[in-house]
Design an enzyme around this catalytic site. Structure first.
Site, short mmCIF file in Angstrom:
data_model
loop_
_atom_site.label_atom_id
_atom_site.label_comp_id
_atom_site.label_asym_id
_atom_site.label_seq_id
_atom_site.Cartn_x
_atom_site.Cartn_y
_atom_site.Cartn_z
N CYS A 135 52.26 65.55 -27.54
CA CYS A 135 52.41 64.66 -28.85
C CYS A 135 51.15 65.07 -29.93
O CYS A 135 50.18 64.28 -29.78
CB CYS A 135 52.28 63.26 -28.36
N CYS A 138 49.97 62.67 -32.11
CA CYS A 138 49.24 61.55 -31.47
C CYS A 138 47.62 62.21 -30.87
O CYS A 138 46.80 61.36 -31.03
CB CYS A 138 49.26 61.53 -29.75
N ASP A 139 47.68 63.57 -30.41
CA ASP A 139 46.50 64.48 -30.22
C ASP A 139 45.43 65.17 -31.32
O ASP A 139 44.58 65.57 -31.10
CB ASP A 139 46.48 64.67 -28.75
C1 LIG Z 1 49.77 62.59 -23.77
C2 LIG Z 1 50.40 61.29 -24.44
C3 LIG Z 1 49.40 60.95 -25.15
C4 LIG Z 1 49.95 60.23 -25.68
N1 LIG Z 1 49.18 59.17 -27.09
C5 LIG Z 1 49.37 58.49 -28.28
C6 LIG Z 1 48.72 57.98 -28.84
O1 LIG Z 1 48.01 58.25 -29.23
N2 LIG Z 1 49.45 56.59 -29.89
C7 LIG Z 1 50.63 56.67 -29.57
O2 LIG Z 1 51.37 55.98 -30.87
N3 LIG Z 1 51.53 57.59 -29.45
C8 LIG Z 1 50.66 57.66 -28.48
N4 LIG Z 1 52.01 58.68 -26.44
C9 LIG Z 1 53.04 58.49 -26.77
C10 LIG Z 1 53.55 56.93 -26.47
O3 LIG Z 1 53.08 57.26 -24.99
C11 LIG Z 1 55.33 56.35 -26.18
O4 LIG Z 1 55.78 57.18 -27.37
C12 LIG Z 1 55.38 55.26 -25.54
O5 LIG Z 1 54.63 55.08 -24.53
C13 LIG Z 1 56.28 55.04 -25.15
O6 LIG Z 1 56.18 53.16 -24.76
P1 LIG Z 1 57.64 52.96 -24.31
O7 LIG Z 1 57.09 51.41 -23.29
O8 LIG Z 1 58.83 53.20 -24.79
O9 LIG Z 1 58.20 53.55 -22.48
P2 LIG Z 1 57.37 54.51 -21.59
O10 LIG Z 1 55.66 54.00 -22.22
O11 LIG Z 1 56.82 56.18 -21.50
O12 LIG Z 1 57.07 53.86 -20.35
C14 LIG Z 1 57.74 53.91 -19.71
C15 LIG Z 1 57.97 53.26 -18.23
O13 LIG Z 1 59.33 52.59 -17.82
C16 LIG Z 1 58.96 52.66 -16.15
N5 LIG Z 1 60.88 53.02 -15.20
C17 LIG Z 1 61.08 54.51 -15.52
N6 LIG Z 1 61.79 54.47 -14.97
C18 LIG Z 1 62.15 53.48 -14.30
C19 LIG Z 1 62.60 52.91 -12.98
N7 LIG Z 1 63.88 53.04 -12.18
N8 LIG Z 1 62.14 51.40 -12.61
C20 LIG Z 1 61.28 50.71 -13.44
N9 LIG Z 1 60.59 51.46 -14.16
C21 LIG Z 1 61.09 52.56 -14.45
C22 LIG Z 1 57.82 53.93 -15.85
O14 LIG Z 1 56.79 53.55 -15.06
C23 LIG Z 1 57.15 53.33 -17.09
O15 LIG Z 1 56.48 52.25 -16.94
C24 LIG Z 1 51.20 59.78 -26.37
C25 LIG Z 1 51.90 60.04 -24.67
C26 LIG Z 1 52.18 61.06 -24.37
C27 LIG Z 1 52.79 61.86 -22.84
#
Ligand SMILES: Cc1cc2nc3c(=O)[nH]c(=O)nc-3n(C[C@H](O)[C@H](O)[C@H](O)COP(=O)(O)OP(=O)(O)OC[C@H]3O[C@@H](n4cnc5c(N)ncnc54)[C@H](O)[C@@H]3O)c2cc1C
Length: 309
Positions: A135, A138-139
């Site tokens: 990302c 992000c980084d």
């Molecule tokens: C390396 C990295 C750095 C990042 N840095 C930033 C940053 O600095 N700032 C920023 O704004 N964004 C950042 N992002 C992006 C950010 O992490 C995502 O946009 C955000 O986390 C998305 O949130 P979400 O709640 O949609 O899903 P996610 O955070 O992806 O969470 C998904 C959840 O679903 C759960 N899950 C999946 N399948 C199942 C299942 N079958 N049963 C139950 N639970 C399940 C997982 O356990 C997890 O808890 C970064 C991403 C990465 C990879």
């Protein structure tokens, strides 16, 4: 199976899930969350978050997710650190199976995110979140005046490479072929940027590191297997994302790539099933946008439940 029918089950514990949990708990819906295999979501992989409002000094990813959980639990969110195996949305109440146990709920909010696709090259696991990222938004700012690699050949790779030239002294874009999926305009923008060098027929065989972190990569030419070393302190893998929807077994409509389609606001093709965060988001994929959608989904679920009476 218990006789209990919950008001709302939230699947996933990233920023979308916890925000949906906070809002639905404060609306006295007594939500139940299954946090999944990666409790806290993708931000558990990152050390510094500087673009989430409210943290002028930045905050560690795991630290932020622990705080989000504590805040939601304080208002009554029940969290189980378990994975949802399958669901049945064909009749109401909806059924959700977790470790063989059946749970029932009037509404469901899916917040299961989208996994970045990694290369799987040797040494990658150790450098994830330390020098290797998926990302640039992000980084990217952590790599001021440094030499970085971008891997990929689509629009995302071109966009990330161009964005990174704001910070990096040099960006080398690596692609395994000499044909690019990227649109012509995006490709030419990268090609004409003096800070970007494009190298074709290059794959990463392994990552190199020293005591300070990532130091380079061994590149391979897939045509003849010849190798060369390149130095870099940062690398951005931009070969795509995979939304986590397999456990839904096509019970809600998705696009071709598997992203859940929102039909009315955050409601999916199934009445009473909502989705939020990266699992529906093909564009922004940020913590703040995921949290915002989690809020929307909780409000939508609350209003929908009210309308059922
Ligand atoms: C390396 C990295 C750095 C990042 N840095 C930033 C940053 O600095 N700032 C920023 O704004 N964004 C950042 N992002 C992006 C950010 O992490 C995502 O946009 C955000 O986390 C998305 O949130 P979400 O709640 O949609 O899903 P996610 O955070 O992806 O969470 C998904 C959840 O679903 C759960 N899950 C999946 N399948 C199942 C299942 N079958 N049963 C139950 N639970 C399940 C997982 O356990 C997890 O808890 C970064 C991403 C990465 C990879």
């Amino acid at each position: 199976m218990t006789d209990e029918v919950r008001n709302v089950i939230i699947i996933g514990s990233g920023p979308a899930g916890y925000t949906a949990g906070l809002y639905s708990a404060r609306a006295l819906l007594e939500p139940l969350m299954f946090a999944g295999y990666m409790s806290g979501g993708q931000l558990m992989l990152t050390s510094d978050i500087e673009n989430f409002p409210g943290y002028p000094e930045g905050i560690g990813g795991p630290e932020m997710m622990i705080q989000l959980r504590e805040q939601a639990e304080k208002f009554g969110l029940e969290v189980q650190d378990k994975n949802v195996e399958r669901v049945d949305f064909s009749e109401k109440p909806f059924k959700v199976w977790v470790e063989g146990e059946e749970f029932r709920s009037k509404s469901v909010i899916i917040c299961t995110g989208a996994e970045s696709i990694w290369l799987g090259a040797e040494g990658e696991e150790e450098q994830k979140g330390r020098g290797i990222s998926t990302c640039a938004t992000c980084d990217g700012a952590f790599f001021r005046e440094q030499e970085v690699l971008v891997i990929g050949g689509g629009d995302s790779a071109m966009e990330e490479a161009t964005f990174l030239t704001r910070f990096a002294s040099k960006v080398t874009l690596l692609h395994r072929r000499d044909v690019f999926k990227a649109s012509k305009v995006m490709y030419e923008r990268a090609l004409n940027n003096p800070k970007i060098e494009i190298k074709t027929f290059k794959t990463v065989r392994s990552w190199l590191s020293d005591e300070t972190g990532l130091s380079g990569a061994v590149l391979e030419d897939p045509r003849d297997g010849s190798t060369e070393e390149i130095s870099c302190t940062g690398a951005f893998i931009a070969i795509g994302h995979k939304p986590i929807t397999n456990f839904l077994e096509e019970q809600v409509e998705t696009d071709e790539a598997g992203y859940i389609l929102a039909k009315t606001h955050t409601m999916t093709s199934v009445d009473g099933v909502f989705a939020a965060g990266d699992v529906v988001d093909t564009r922004y994929r940020q913590a703040i946008t995921a949290a915002g959608m989690g809020c929307q989904a909780a409000i939508d679920a609350e209003k929908w439940l009210e309308d059922q009476h």
